[in-house]
Each structure stands twice: as structure tokens, then as C-alpha cells.
Write an enzyme that holds these catalytic residues in place. Structure first.
Site, PDB file in Angstrom:
ATOM      1  N   GLY A   1       0.829  -1.113  -0.107  1.00  0.00           N
ATOM      2  CA  GLY A   1       0.168  -0.009  -0.037  1.00  0.00           C
ATOM      3  C   GLY A   1       0.886   1.158   0.002  1.00  0.00           C
ATOM      4  O   GLY A   1       0.404   2.229  -0.515  1.00  0.00           O
ATOM      5  N   CYS A   2       1.778   1.114   0.793  1.00  0.00           N
ATOM      6  CA  CYS A   2       2.923   2.485   0.792  1.00  0.00           C
ATOM      7  C   CYS A   2       3.390   2.774  -0.439  1.00  0.00           C
ATOM      8  O   CYS A   2       3.850   3.859  -0.985  1.00  0.00           O
ATOM      9  CB  CYS A   2       3.697   2.363   1.972  1.00  0.00           C
ATOM     10  SG  CYS A   2       2.887   2.218   3.557  1.00  0.00           S
ATOM     11  N   THR A   3       3.692   1.522  -1.069  1.00  0.00           N
ATOM     12  CA  THR A   3       4.599   1.690  -2.551  1.00  0.00           C
ATOM     13  C   THR A   3       3.616   2.423  -3.410  1.00  0.00           C
ATOM     14  O   THR A   3       3.914   3.011  -4.255  1.00  0.00           O
ATOM     15  CB  THR A   3       5.026   0.461  -2.773  1.00  0.00           C
ATOM     16  OG1 THR A   3       6.256   0.021  -1.931  1.00  0.00           O
ATOM     17  CG2 THR A   3       5.818   0.465  -4.205  1.00  0.00           C
TER      18      THR A   3
END
Length: 155
Positions: A46-48
Site C-alpha cells: 500500500g505504501c509503495t
């Protein structure tokens, strides 16, 4: 206590992508808006996706006169690797002790086990104009921020 729309954004210092020191106050003196986003961890799915979406829209943020700054508890070495791997053109700030997250009142999510994902749009006067808090809609943070910046440039 969480920072909300209408509050003055707490100042903090950090290092820009080019290595020079900066602060929220110094960006305000340059008449830049700031999109400050807190995310859980480098190199997670998700952060990527979120970081790459900010990267892909970076020109639109720049055209709107805004600086994008990402914050997580990862150390600067992890940030450097993450930014290099994904060609991130914006600064990532290490908040290893959680003090910046605490100053902004970013909540923890998933039973308090994971750092929250919150984006703040801060205008050129240092006032928070929008807060978007969603752990699961990581890429929506980008469209939310751009919509607010477009609205601010019209008014």
C-alpha cells in the site's frame, strides 16, 4: 490531539531530497503549499502504491505550487533506498521516535498495531486546509490532495 482543518500546521525541520535543510516555515516563506503525508512503512504494498502515485502526479503538485513530503518511522537509510528504488522526486522524513506523528495527532489503525495513513494539505500561510485519513485507500490520498490544491488556486 489531532490537527484539523483550520489549525496552523506544527512546524518541523527536515532534509530536502537534495540534502539541504528545510522546515515547514521555510517552505511557507517561499509561498509553497505542502502536502504532508504520513504512511506506515517503506516498501510495503500500500505504501509503495501511494508513493508511486504521488511520484506519478508530482508534476501536477509542482504546477500547483506544492511540495510533497512523506513521513514514516523508517530510518533515513530505508528512505534513501525506497526513494531510489521507486524514483521518488520528493522528500521522505524519518520520524523514528514518532514525535512528528504525535504532534499532528496521526492515529494508529488496525487495533492500534499499525501507524496510520493521513494526508494534510497545508496552504501557503501554514493553515491546514484538508485532512484525509484512510488506511485502505492509499492512492486516493493523491486525488484528494490535488482536488484541494486546485480549489485553493482558484480562490
Amino acid at each position: 490531539m489531532a490537527i484539523k482543518v483550520g489549525d496552523e500546521a506544527p512546524d518541523f525541520t527536515f532534509t530536502l531530497k537534495n540534502g539541504s535543510p528545510a522546515s515547514l516555515k521555510s517552505l511557507r516563506q517561499q509561498r509553497k503549499a505542502v502536502v504532508l503525508y504520513f504512511y506506515p512503512k517503506d516498501d510495503t504494498p500500500g505504501c509503495t502504491a501511494q508513493a508511486c502515485s504521488f511520484r506519478d502526479s508530482y508534476e501536477a503538485f509542482s504546477d500547483a505550487g506544492a511540495e510533497v513530503i512523506g513521513v514514516s518511522s523508517d530510518d533515513s537509510q530505508s528512505h534513501d533506498s525506497f526513494a531510489s528504488k521507486h524514483r521518488l522526486p520528493f522528500s521522505l522524513v524519518s520520524d523514528a521516535d514518532g514525535s512528528l506523528r504525535k504532534r499532528y495527532g496521526v492515529p494508529r489503525s488496525f487495533l492500534g498495531l499499525m501507524p496510520g495513513r493521513v494526508t494534510y494539505v497545508i496552504d501557503r500561510d501554514g493553515i491546514v486546509q484538508h485532512v484525509f485519513d484512510s488506511q485502505l485507500q492509499a492512492t486516493r490520498h493523491i486525488s484528494e490532495a490535488l482536488d484541494v490544491l486546485k480549489r485553493l488556486s482558484i480562490s
